[in-house]
Design a protein around this motif. Structure first.
Motif, PDB file in Angstrom:
ATOM      1  N   GLN A  14      29.467 -31.204   2.997  1.00 14.72           N
ATOM      2  CA  GLN A  14      29.283 -30.145   2.009  1.00 14.72           C
ATOM      3  C   GLN A  14      27.816 -30.058   1.608  1.00 14.72           C
ATOM      4  O   GLN A  14      27.163 -31.073   1.366  1.00 14.72           O
ATOM      5  CB  GLN A  14      30.137 -30.428   0.766  1.00 14.72           C
ATOM      6  CG  GLN A  14      30.007 -29.388  -0.359  1.00 14.72           C
ATOM      7  CD  GLN A  14      30.679 -29.848  -1.648  1.00 14.72           C
ATOM      8  OE1 GLN A  14      30.805 -31.056  -1.892  1.00 14.72           O
ATOM      9  NE2 GLN A  14      31.123 -28.901  -2.475  1.00 14.72           N
ATOM     10  N   GLU A  33      21.404 -18.862   1.095  1.00 13.59           N
ATOM     11  CA  GLU A  33      22.835 -19.185   1.089  1.00 13.59           C
ATOM     12  C   GLU A  33      23.394 -19.149   2.503  1.00 13.59           C
ATOM     13  O   GLU A  33      24.112 -20.054   2.934  1.00 13.59           O
ATOM     14  CB  GLU A  33      23.607 -18.185   0.222  1.00 13.59           C
ATOM     15  CG  GLU A  33      23.347 -18.283  -1.261  1.00 13.59           C
ATOM     16  CD  GLU A  33      24.125 -17.226  -2.037  1.00 13.59           C
ATOM     17  OE1 GLU A  33      25.012 -16.569  -1.429  1.00 13.59           O
ATOM     18  OE2 GLU A  33      23.860 -17.040  -3.237  1.00 13.59           O
ATOM     19  N   PRO A  77      30.024 -26.426   5.478  1.00 15.92           N
ATOM     20  CA  PRO A  77      30.488 -25.589   4.357  1.00 15.92           C
ATOM     21  C   PRO A  77      29.507 -25.670   3.171  1.00 15.92           C
ATOM     22  O   PRO A  77      29.080 -26.766   2.789  1.00 15.92           O
ATOM     23  CB  PRO A  77      31.844 -26.196   3.992  1.00 15.92           C
ATOM     24  CG  PRO A  77      32.276 -26.944   5.205  1.00 15.92           C
ATOM     25  CD  PRO A  77      31.018 -27.451   5.847  1.00 15.92           C
ATOM     26  N   THR A  98      28.704 -24.727  -0.832  1.00 18.20           N
ATOM     27  CA  THR A  98      29.189 -24.327  -2.151  1.00 18.20           C
ATOM     28  C   THR A  98      27.997 -23.772  -2.899  1.00 18.20           C
ATOM     29  O   THR A  98      27.003 -24.473  -3.107  1.00 18.20           O
ATOM     30  CB  THR A  98      29.771 -25.521  -2.926  1.00 18.20           C
ATOM     31  OG1 THR A  98      30.880 -26.062  -2.204  1.00 18.20           O
ATOM     32  CG2 THR A  98      30.234 -25.083  -4.317  1.00 18.20           C
ATOM     33  N   ARG A 140      38.416 -27.627  -3.047  1.00 18.80           N
ATOM     34  CA  ARG A 140      38.595 -26.232  -3.465  1.00 18.80           C
ATOM     35  C   ARG A 140      37.277 -25.476  -3.573  1.00 18.80           C
ATOM     36  O   ARG A 140      37.285 -24.242  -3.688  1.00 18.80           O
ATOM     37  CB  ARG A 140      39.321 -26.188  -4.809  1.00 18.80           C
ATOM     38  CG  ARG A 140      40.760 -26.671  -4.782  1.00 18.80           C
ATOM     39  CD  ARG A 140      41.330 -26.734  -6.200  1.00 18.80           C
ATOM     40  NE  ARG A 140      40.608 -27.717  -7.015  1.00 18.80           N
ATOM     41  CZ  ARG A 140      40.746 -27.833  -8.332  1.00 18.80           C
ATOM     42  NH1 ARG A 140      41.551 -27.010  -8.990  1.00 18.80           N
ATOM     43  NH2 ARG A 140      40.075 -28.764  -8.988  1.00 18.80           N
ATOM     44  N   ALA A 141      36.164 -26.191  -3.539  1.00 12.83           N
ATOM     45  CA  ALA A 141      34.857 -25.538  -3.683  1.00 12.83           C
ATOM     46  C   ALA A 141      34.167 -25.283  -2.347  1.00 12.83           C
ATOM     47  O   ALA A 141      33.162 -24.568  -2.297  1.00 12.83           O
ATOM     48  CB  ALA A 141      33.949 -26.395  -4.566  1.00 12.83           C
ATOM     49  N   GLY A 175      32.803 -23.847   0.933  1.00 14.87           N
ATOM     50  CA  GLY A 175      32.632 -22.517   1.492  1.00 14.87           C
ATOM     51  C   GLY A 175      32.780 -21.383   0.492  1.00 14.87           C
ATOM     52  O   GLY A 175      33.016 -20.242   0.895  1.00 14.87           O
ATOM     53  N   ARG A 176      32.629 -21.664  -0.792  1.00 14.12           N
ATOM     54  CA  ARG A 176      32.834 -20.636  -1.820  1.00 14.12           C
ATOM     55  C   ARG A 176      31.567 -20.372  -2.625  1.00 14.12           C
ATOM     56  O   ARG A 176      30.691 -21.228  -2.736  1.00 14.12           O
ATOM     57  CB  ARG A 176      33.962 -21.049  -2.769  1.00 14.12           C
ATOM     58  CG  ARG A 176      35.325 -21.111  -2.108  1.00 14.12           C
ATOM     59  CD  ARG A 176      36.401 -21.492  -3.095  1.00 14.12           C
ATOM     60  NE  ARG A 176      36.564 -20.519  -4.165  1.00 14.12           N
ATOM     61  CZ  ARG A 176      37.422 -20.650  -5.184  1.00 14.12           C
ATOM     62  NH1 ARG A 176      38.167 -21.750  -5.258  1.00 14.12           N
ATOM     63  NH2 ARG A 176      37.524 -19.725  -6.115  1.00 14.12           N
ATOM     64  N   VAL A 177      31.512 -19.177  -3.191  1.00 11.62           N
ATOM     65  CA  VAL A 177      30.423 -18.768  -4.080  1.00 11.62           C
ATOM     66  C   VAL A 177      30.979 -18.626  -5.489  1.00 11.62           C
ATOM     67  O   VAL A 177      31.980 -17.933  -5.701  1.00 11.62           O
ATOM     68  CB  VAL A 177      29.803 -17.420  -3.631  1.00 11.62           C
ATOM     69  CG1 VAL A 177      28.757 -16.955  -4.636  1.00 11.62           C
ATOM     70  CG2 VAL A 177      29.187 -17.554  -2.241  1.00 11.62           C
ATOM     71  N   PHE A 178      30.352 -19.291  -6.440  1.00 15.66           N
ATOM     72  CA  PHE A 178      30.769 -19.219  -7.838  1.00 15.66           C
ATOM     73  C   PHE A 178      29.634 -18.660  -8.692  1.00 15.66           C
ATOM     74  O   PHE A 178      28.459 -18.947  -8.447  1.00 15.66           O
ATOM     75  CB  PHE A 178      31.147 -20.610  -8.365  1.00 15.66           C
ATOM     76  CG  PHE A 178      32.282 -21.265  -7.650  1.00 15.66           C
ATOM     77  CD1 PHE A 178      33.597 -20.941  -7.964  1.00 15.66           C
ATOM     78  CD2 PHE A 178      32.054 -22.200  -6.659  1.00 15.66           C
ATOM     79  CE1 PHE A 178      34.663 -21.541  -7.303  1.00 15.66           C
ATOM     80  CE2 PHE A 178      33.100 -22.813  -5.993  1.00 15.66           C
ATOM     81  CZ  PHE A 178      34.412 -22.482  -6.319  1.00 15.66           C
ATOM     82  N   ASP A 181      32.843 -13.063 -12.345  1.00 11.54           N
ATOM     83  CA  ASP A 181      33.938 -13.879 -11.802  1.00 11.54           C
ATOM     84  C   ASP A 181      33.842 -15.273 -12.421  1.00 11.54           C
ATOM     85  O   ASP A 181      32.839 -15.972 -12.252  1.00 11.54           O
ATOM     86  CB  ASP A 181      33.795 -13.959 -10.284  1.00 11.54           C
ATOM     87  CG  ASP A 181      34.872 -14.823  -9.625  1.00 11.54           C
ATOM     88  OD1 ASP A 181      35.726 -15.361 -10.353  1.00 11.54           O
ATOM     89  OD2 ASP A 181      34.828 -14.974  -8.389  1.00 11.54           O
ATOM     90  N   SER A 227      35.878 -17.860 -11.788  1.00 11.52           N
ATOM     91  CA  SER A 227      36.757 -18.777 -11.053  1.00 11.52           C
ATOM     92  C   SER A 227      36.242 -20.219 -11.056  1.00 11.52           C
ATOM     93  O   SER A 227      37.013 -21.138 -10.804  1.00 11.52           O
ATOM     94  CB  SER A 227      36.947 -18.292  -9.616  1.00 11.52           C
ATOM     95  OG  SER A 227      35.717 -18.166  -8.943  1.00 11.52           O
TER      96      SER A 227
END
Length: 297
Positions: free
Chosen positions: A99, A124, A133, A135, A193-194, A196-199, A268, A270
């Motif tokens: 990660q 990014e 991946p 985050t 859960r984090a 490969g995600r964008v927060f 967002d 999330s």
């Protein structure tokens, strides 16, 4: 315990993140170009994000790598940051990193982004291009001692009896306390859960830059600063003005100001599913930054 590497370990965010990760039970390496001069917590390791040959040893055995470097003080920062992100992503993939965590910038995908925010978006993608991946935590202005955007605010309020400002003072933003940034960064470490995600991360209030200046003035106990808006004040002229009344250099000031016409607010929430908690209000973040400065001074 997770083996973690933090780049930018001596910076505004990295210097706070390293002890927080150690307190959370992680084994940590602090990467710097001059490890012999590092006197903070964790194990110092040498490395330069522009040179892949220096990264192999630093990343060996690392599970999570935090990428907290940028070249905002350079005229060619977009090219430099793109090359560095691509280099780091390749080295992380070769080392088997699980990660990469990156602190990016807020701004709607549909917006006409400044060079600064465009570069953050490009980084990014390049960090994960080799397959690790990523985050991403996207933030606006981070409030805390040593943060460039906060120091601009503090010094403007402190040093000027009045301010002539451009129209971007009416742009909405969502400032966030550095304590909350650290809380979110620690919370996503090695979190499935984090991956490969964008927060998007921000404080509880959407404020204009003008409102931020007014609140900061009230919290510092200073007199209300008269503010006169003018229709045209280019980023270049604004940066020279800032260099006269603050200690922020012209190049960094121009690159930051160029982003201030873009609305940067959270749409967002999330991140709160993974890292719950109530973020700190702006006035409290200002108070903490001022207390931190007094304690360190």
């Amino acid at each position: 315990m997770t083996d973690i590497l933090v780049t930018g370990a001596t910076g505004f965010v990295g210097g706070r993140l390293v002890p927080a990760l150690i307190a959370a039970g992680h084994d940590l390496r602090a990467m710097t170009r001059r490890p012999e001069e590092y006197d903070g917590p964790g194990t110092p390791v040498g490395g330069d994000v522009q040179d892949q040959s220096t990264l192999d040893a630093a990343l060996s055995g690392v599970r999570v790598a935090y990428y907290l470097v940028h070249s905002l003080d350079a005229d060619d920062f977009e090219d430099r940051d793109a090359r560095a992100a691509e280099t780091f992503g390749k080295a992380a993939a070769a080392a088997g990193v699980h990660q990469i965590v990156y602190l990016g910038g807020l701004g709607a995908e549909s917006a006409e982004l400044s060079a600064h925010l465009r570069s953050r978006r490009e980084v990014e993608g390049l960090l994960g291009a080799a397959g690790v991946p990523v985050t991403v935590l996207r933030a606006g202005i981070v409030v805390g001692r040593g943060g460039v955007s906060w120091e601009l605010t503090r010094q403007l309020v402190k040093n000027l009896p009045a301010m002539v400002v451009p129209r971007w003072v009416a742009t909405r933003t969502q400032p966030i306390a550095v304590d909350d940034v650290i809380r979110y960064l620690v919370g996503v470490a090695d979190e499935p859960r984090a991956l490969g995600r964008v927060f998007e991360i921000g404080g509880p209030e959407q404020l204009t830059y003008l409102e931020m200046l007014q609140i900061a003035s009230a919290v510092t106990g200073g007199h209300p600063v008269p503010i006169v808006k003018v229709p045209v004040l280019t980023p270049r002229l604004s940066s020279y003005w800032l260099a006269l009344v603050t200690d922020v250099d012209v190049t960094t000031g121009r690159n930051l100001i160029d982003s201030m016409g873009t609305e940067v607010v959270v749409t967002d929430r999330s991140i709160e599913e993974i890292v719950p908690g109530d973020p700190i209000r702006y006035a409290e973040a200002v108070r903490r930054a001022l207390e931190d400065a007094e304690d360190s001074g």
